[in-house]
Design a protein around this motif. Structure first.
Motif, mmCIF file in Angstrom:
data_model
loop_
_atom_site.group_PDB
_atom_site.id
_atom_site.type_symbol
_atom_site.label_atom_id
_atom_site.label_comp_id
_atom_site.label_asym_id
_atom_site.label_seq_id
_atom_site.Cartn_x
_atom_site.Cartn_y
_atom_site.Cartn_z
ATOM 1 N N LYS A 240 14.695 -19.949 -3.875
ATOM 2 C CA LYS A 240 14.267 -18.886 -4.792
ATOM 3 C C LYS A 240 12.922 -18.314 -4.348
ATOM 4 N N GLU B 33 21.944 -18.771 -11.468
ATOM 5 C CA GLU B 33 21.268 -20.054 -11.601
ATOM 6 C C GLU B 33 20.177 -20.162 -10.541
ATOM 7 N N LEU C 147 18.767 -21.817 -7.605
ATOM 8 C CA LEU C 147 19.409 -22.627 -6.576
ATOM 9 C C LEU C 147 18.461 -23.708 -6.084
ATOM 10 N N ILE D 189 23.200 -27.320 -4.928
ATOM 11 C CA ILE D 189 24.043 -27.163 -3.733
ATOM 12 C C ILE D 189 24.899 -28.409 -3.537
ATOM 13 N N TYR E 94 27.719 -28.211 -5.950
ATOM 14 C CA TYR E 94 28.787 -27.313 -5.480
ATOM 15 C C TYR E 94 29.653 -27.998 -4.430
ATOM 16 N N PHE F 225 26.262 -22.406 2.661
ATOM 17 C CA PHE F 225 26.538 -21.412 1.620
ATOM 18 C C PHE F 225 27.860 -20.699 1.889
#
Length: 186
Positions: free
Chosen positions: A50, A116, A118, A123, A126, A146
């Motif tokens: 971010k 959101e 990150l 991560i 995910y 990603f």
């Protein structure tokens, strides 16, 4: 992975006015990876990606992240003493490189609410949701990770039907993008 050759040097002692033992050039490897991001976030307690996206990462934070990217171990003071503008540019270019030829195209509205923040834990979540093993992808370039997550999402979710209004907005947006890309007025 980025390989750098840190320049050698011959230390000079000001007090004794003598040269020390020559330090030879050294090869090191850096990886812009999930592991590096995790190390950095563990130290700073901030969302690295971010801050990078916003352009609010301080020089100290950025240099610390570069040190976290080193694969293996290397003395921190020695690393920064031997880092020059040329090597710094190589690291910056490497971080900004997409590291993949894959692209995902989505049709429709991009504004699905506030994204959101990150973090490395998100991560990892995910990856877990997608049942993607952490090893070896946690050592990959982060942008490649990603892309893997995004491709998984696209491949496992059927496309939704768009309303006529959504189709018109997408067409308008796509036309603007193409005009800009092709430098035309339409």
């Amino acid at each position: 992975m980025l390989e750098l050759i840190l320049p050698g040097y011959e230390p000079f002692d000001q007090e004794t006015q003598t040269f020390g033992k020559v330090v030879k050039p050294t090869k090191i490897k850096l990886e812009h990876s999930l592991i590096a991001i995790s190390k950095w976030e563990q130290i700073w307690h901030k969302p690295l990606l971010k801050l990078m996206d916003e352009g609010t990462l301080t020089d100290e934070e950025f240099f610390d992240y570069m040190y976290c990217m080193i694969v293996g171990s290397f003395d921190k003071v020695e690393f920064f003493k031997r880092l020059d503008d040329h090597l710094l540019k190589k690291v910056t270019d490497y971080i900004n490189d997409p590291a993949t030829a894959s692209r995902v195209f989505t049709i429709g509205d991009d504004d699905k609410g506030k994204p959101e923040t990150l973090t490395s834990e998100l991560i990892y979540a995910y990856l877990a949701i997608a049942r993607i093993p952490f090893d070896p992808c946690e050592k990959w370039n982060i942008k490649r990770v990603f892309m893997l997550i995004e491709l998984y999402t696209v491949k496992t979710n059927p496309p939704k039907k768009m309303s006529n209004e959504e189709i018109r907005r997408w067409q308008k947006k796509e036309n603007e993008r193409r005009k800009k890309e092709l430098h035309t007025k339409g």
